[in-house]
Structure formats: structure tokens, C-alpha cells
Design a protein around this motif. Sequence first.
Motif, mmCIF file in Angstrom:
data_model
loop_
_atom_site.group_PDB
_atom_site.id
_atom_site.type_symbol
_atom_site.label_atom_id
_atom_site.label_comp_id
_atom_site.label_asym_id
_atom_site.label_seq_id
_atom_site.Cartn_x
_atom_site.Cartn_y
_atom_site.Cartn_z
ATOM 1 N N VAL A 1 0.837 -1.207 0.000
ATOM 2 C CA VAL A 1 0.000 0.000 0.000
ATOM 3 C C VAL A 1 0.871 1.257 0.000
ATOM 4 C CG1 VAL A 1 -1.672 1.313 1.360
ATOM 5 C CG2 VAL A 1 -1.959 -1.152 1.073
ATOM 6 N N ALA A 2 1.941 1.256 0.807
ATOM 7 C CA ALA A 2 2.837 2.418 0.834
ATOM 8 C C ALA A 2 3.511 2.630 -0.520
ATOM 9 C CB ALA A 2 3.878 2.236 1.920
ATOM 10 N N LEU A 3 3.887 1.553 -1.166
ATOM 11 C CA LEU A 3 4.515 1.675 -2.486
ATOM 12 C C LEU A 3 3.528 2.215 -3.509
ATOM 13 C CD1 LEU A 3 7.020 1.160 -4.201
ATOM 14 C CD2 LEU A 3 6.188 -1.171 -4.595
ATOM 15 N N ILE A 4 2.286 1.736 -3.459
ATOM 16 C CA ILE A 4 1.280 2.237 -4.403
ATOM 17 C C ILE A 4 0.991 3.709 -4.134
ATOM 18 C CG2 ILE A 4 -1.130 2.006 -5.095
ATOM 19 C CD1 ILE A 4 -0.904 -0.974 -4.575
ATOM 20 N N GLY A 5 0.873 4.103 -2.847
ATOM 21 C CA GLY A 5 0.620 5.503 -2.530
ATOM 22 C C GLY A 5 1.765 6.406 -2.967
ATOM 23 N N THR A 6 2.992 5.960 -2.743
ATOM 24 C CA THR A 6 4.145 6.765 -3.161
ATOM 25 C C THR A 6 4.184 6.920 -4.678
ATOM 26 O OG1 THR A 6 5.365 5.934 -1.254
ATOM 27 C CG2 THR A 6 6.646 6.960 -3.006
ATOM 28 N N THR A 7 3.883 5.844 -5.383
ATOM 29 C CA THR A 7 3.868 5.922 -6.843
ATOM 30 C C THR A 7 2.774 6.863 -7.333
ATOM 31 O OG1 THR A 7 4.692 3.637 -6.936
ATOM 32 C CG2 THR A 7 3.749 4.556 -8.948
ATOM 33 N N ALA A 8 1.578 6.769 -6.732
ATOM 34 C CA ALA A 8 0.483 7.649 -7.146
ATOM 35 C C ALA A 8 0.808 9.111 -6.855
ATOM 36 C CB ALA A 8 -0.804 7.233 -6.435
ATOM 37 N N LEU A 9 1.414 9.379 -5.687
ATOM 38 C CA LEU A 9 1.785 10.760 -5.360
ATOM 39 C C LEU A 9 2.845 11.294 -6.317
ATOM 40 C CD1 LEU A 9 1.557 13.157 -3.424
ATOM 41 C CD2 LEU A 9 3.332 12.071 -2.017
ATOM 42 N N ARG B 1 1.181 12.077 -9.546
ATOM 43 C CA ARG B 1 0.300 13.243 -9.423
ATOM 44 C C ARG B 1 1.083 14.546 -9.393
ATOM 45 N NH1 ARG B 1 -4.168 15.746 -10.747
ATOM 46 N NH2 ARG B 1 -5.013 17.076 -9.089
ATOM 47 N N THR B 2 2.189 14.584 -8.709
ATOM 48 C CA THR B 2 2.932 15.840 -8.529
ATOM 49 C C THR B 2 4.057 16.029 -9.538
ATOM 50 O OG1 THR B 2 4.389 14.715 -6.937
ATOM 51 C CG2 THR B 2 2.435 15.849 -6.067
ATOM 52 N N ALA B 3 4.368 15.051 -10.334
ATOM 53 C CA ALA B 3 5.472 15.183 -11.283
ATOM 54 C C ALA B 3 5.064 16.115 -12.424
ATOM 55 C CB ALA B 3 5.860 13.820 -11.835
ATOM 56 N N PRO B 4 5.958 16.954 -12.977
ATOM 57 C CA PRO B 4 5.634 17.833 -14.113
ATOM 58 C C PRO B 4 5.366 17.005 -15.368
ATOM 59 C CG PRO B 4 7.979 17.904 -13.642
ATOM 60 C CD PRO B 4 7.353 17.123 -12.533
#
Length: 386
Positions: A320-328, A331-334
Motif C-alpha cells: 500500500v505504501a509503495l502504491i501511494g508513493t507511486t500515485a503521489l 500526481r505531482t510530477a511535471p
Amino acid sequence: MTRSPATPLPPPKERRRLREATALTQTQLAARVNVTPATVRAWESGRTTPRGRKREAYARLLKTLAQDEKQAQEQEQEQAQEQEPDRTPAAGPAQALDRAPAPASASASEAETASAPGDPTPLTPAQAFDALYEFSAPALVRQAFLLTGRRELARESVERAFQTAWEYWPEVARDRDPVGWVRAAAYEFALSPWQRFRPRHRQPEPSPADPGDRTLLNTLLRLPPRHRRTLVLYDGVGLDLPETAAETEASTPAAANRLLHAREAVAGRLPALADPQVLHQRLTELASAERLWSAKPPGVRKGGERRVRFRTRAAIAFTVALIGTTALTVRTAPTHYEPSVSPGVAVRGVPPRVAPGSLSQEERELRQKLRDQLQDGPERLAPSLE
């Protein structure tokens, strides 16, 4: 908490026997299963177990080796009968002893007979595990104490091995030597090099009260771990040399050399133990003299289930932490690259601008020539007859 049954495999000793009966080396068998020879040694010693496709391929290969061995035996029997046609072998006690026992649920009639009134009720997995633990745990704790010289580590090693056995109980229950399966796991945990980094095992434990026992234990602990394990298995437990070699993941000559070197080291410090029978007796007395205890079987089972739940929850939390980090990150990457603008920097050391000097005579003639020519370039050349 148990896992679903996997493809059945023969016990580790039978795996090694089938390979040697067909004159296959570990390297050749590893090439046929597409693994390394070290993996085959671990499978034949019982330290690890194949899984997934490797397990299915290994099971098929062992089944083929067993069929080849059976065909070779039948051919030998046929040849023997052709040479002696008048002699008909009778079914005697020797042949009856050579027959393998039938499995627990071989046919429907046997199952009905087992469920008939008056017959003993089959044991549940938990009851079978508890019976195995109560039967073998005390002896395994004493053996682990001879390997480590630490009472708490010996108890913990055996409990951890039984917890692993409960996790893979469908496989351990079908093994012909479940005690050997647990013993190999307990020895691996007890002799792991990572134990020296644990704070609780850095402090020395009280030595045996008897001076002879203390000297014998110190002599054992000075041996290399492999030599010590070989000595305990052969002279302490009483295994034969091929079984000792299989459990220590070594060839039979290597196990014999380790045993001889271990006996020589012990006899060099304690000459009275040069006789293997006396050494066996002293090892038994040393292990029995210590006050060693083991936990109750239900506590071991529950501890293993807690470890499985903890690992499962840790794996889920990490996923779950890996999926959340990937989604964040997504989301925030240019969405496109924007080069950064460097700040202005004053440049020093540039010489000042000066006016041009006077032209030479050649430069003035060139300037005049350029001014006299037409702006559109030279006149167009036209062909003419001379």
C-alpha cells in the motif's frame, strides 16, 4: 494457519537415493530442472523445498527416475528367473519386510474401515503437530544446546523450526522423517551467523557446573560449525554417514573428513573421548545434565500463526505504501521538462571598447574599389567572337 497442499514430493533422503540410483550427479539433475547445483543440494538435505513450477518439474523428474529404477529391477528379476526357471520364489518374511507401508487413505474401503465404530479417530492437524512436538522437542533442544552452548538460543531455535513446520504442515506431515525436517531447520537457525549480532546473545551464559562438562562444551564450541554439526549428528544423534552428509549438504567423503577432524580435535584435548562409544555417552550426559525446557505445543502453534499474520500485514502495508508513493509521484510530477533559468552573473575582465585606428594605403584602395563597383554586383558577361 496452513497453506493449500502442493505437489507431493518424496522425502529428502529418497530424493537423493533416486538420483544416485540412476547415476545422476547433482549438476546433471540441476541442468534438467533448470536450477543451480546448490539448490539441488538444499532440496536433498531438506533445508529448502521447491515451489511453483520448479516443484512440479522436480516432482515429474523424480517420478521418472523412480519408474526407471523399477523397470531396471524388473528386468533384473526377469533375467534371474530365466537363468533359474525351476525355482519359484515364495513370499516369505524377508520380502514382507521389504514392502513399503501403504498410505493412510489408499482406498475407499480402508477409509470406511477407519471410520467404522470402535476404530480410533484420525488425528487432526493440530493434534498430529502437538504429538510430534512433544515427542521430539526435548531431544532437539538438547542437541541445539550442544551446537550453540546457549540454553535460550537452543529453545528458540527449536520453537522457530516447529513454527516453520506448522506453516508448511501439509508437506511436513507427508514426509517420512518429519523429525529430520524439523531438526535441519532448527540447526540452520541455531548456527546462523546473524545470531552473533543479537544483543541478547552477546552476553556469556553460565557454564556447566561440572568441570568435565565445561571442558567438553568448550571443546565443541571451538570446532568449526560444520564439523560441530557433523559430530553431533553422527556421534550424538546416531545418524549414519550418508544421512549426515545429506543433512549437512555435503558429499559422503566430505562428511567423513569433517567427522574425523572433529574427533581428532576432541581427542587432542580430551584423550579419554577418543573412543566413539565413550564420546557418544559423554555427549548424552552433557546434554541431559542441563536444565532445558521448551514451550507448550499450543503456544508454539499460536506463535507461528502470529508470525505469519505479521508478515502478511507487513507485506500488505509495504504494498500500500509503495502504491501511494507511486500515485503521489505521478500526481505531482511535471508533465513536460522546463529548463531552469540561470541567474545573471557579472562578467569581469573584459577589455574596454576602443576606436579603430587609421587605415593603411592598401585598405583605403580596397575601400575605394568596393565603393566604385555597382551595388548589384559586376556586369553580366556576354560571349563574343574574337
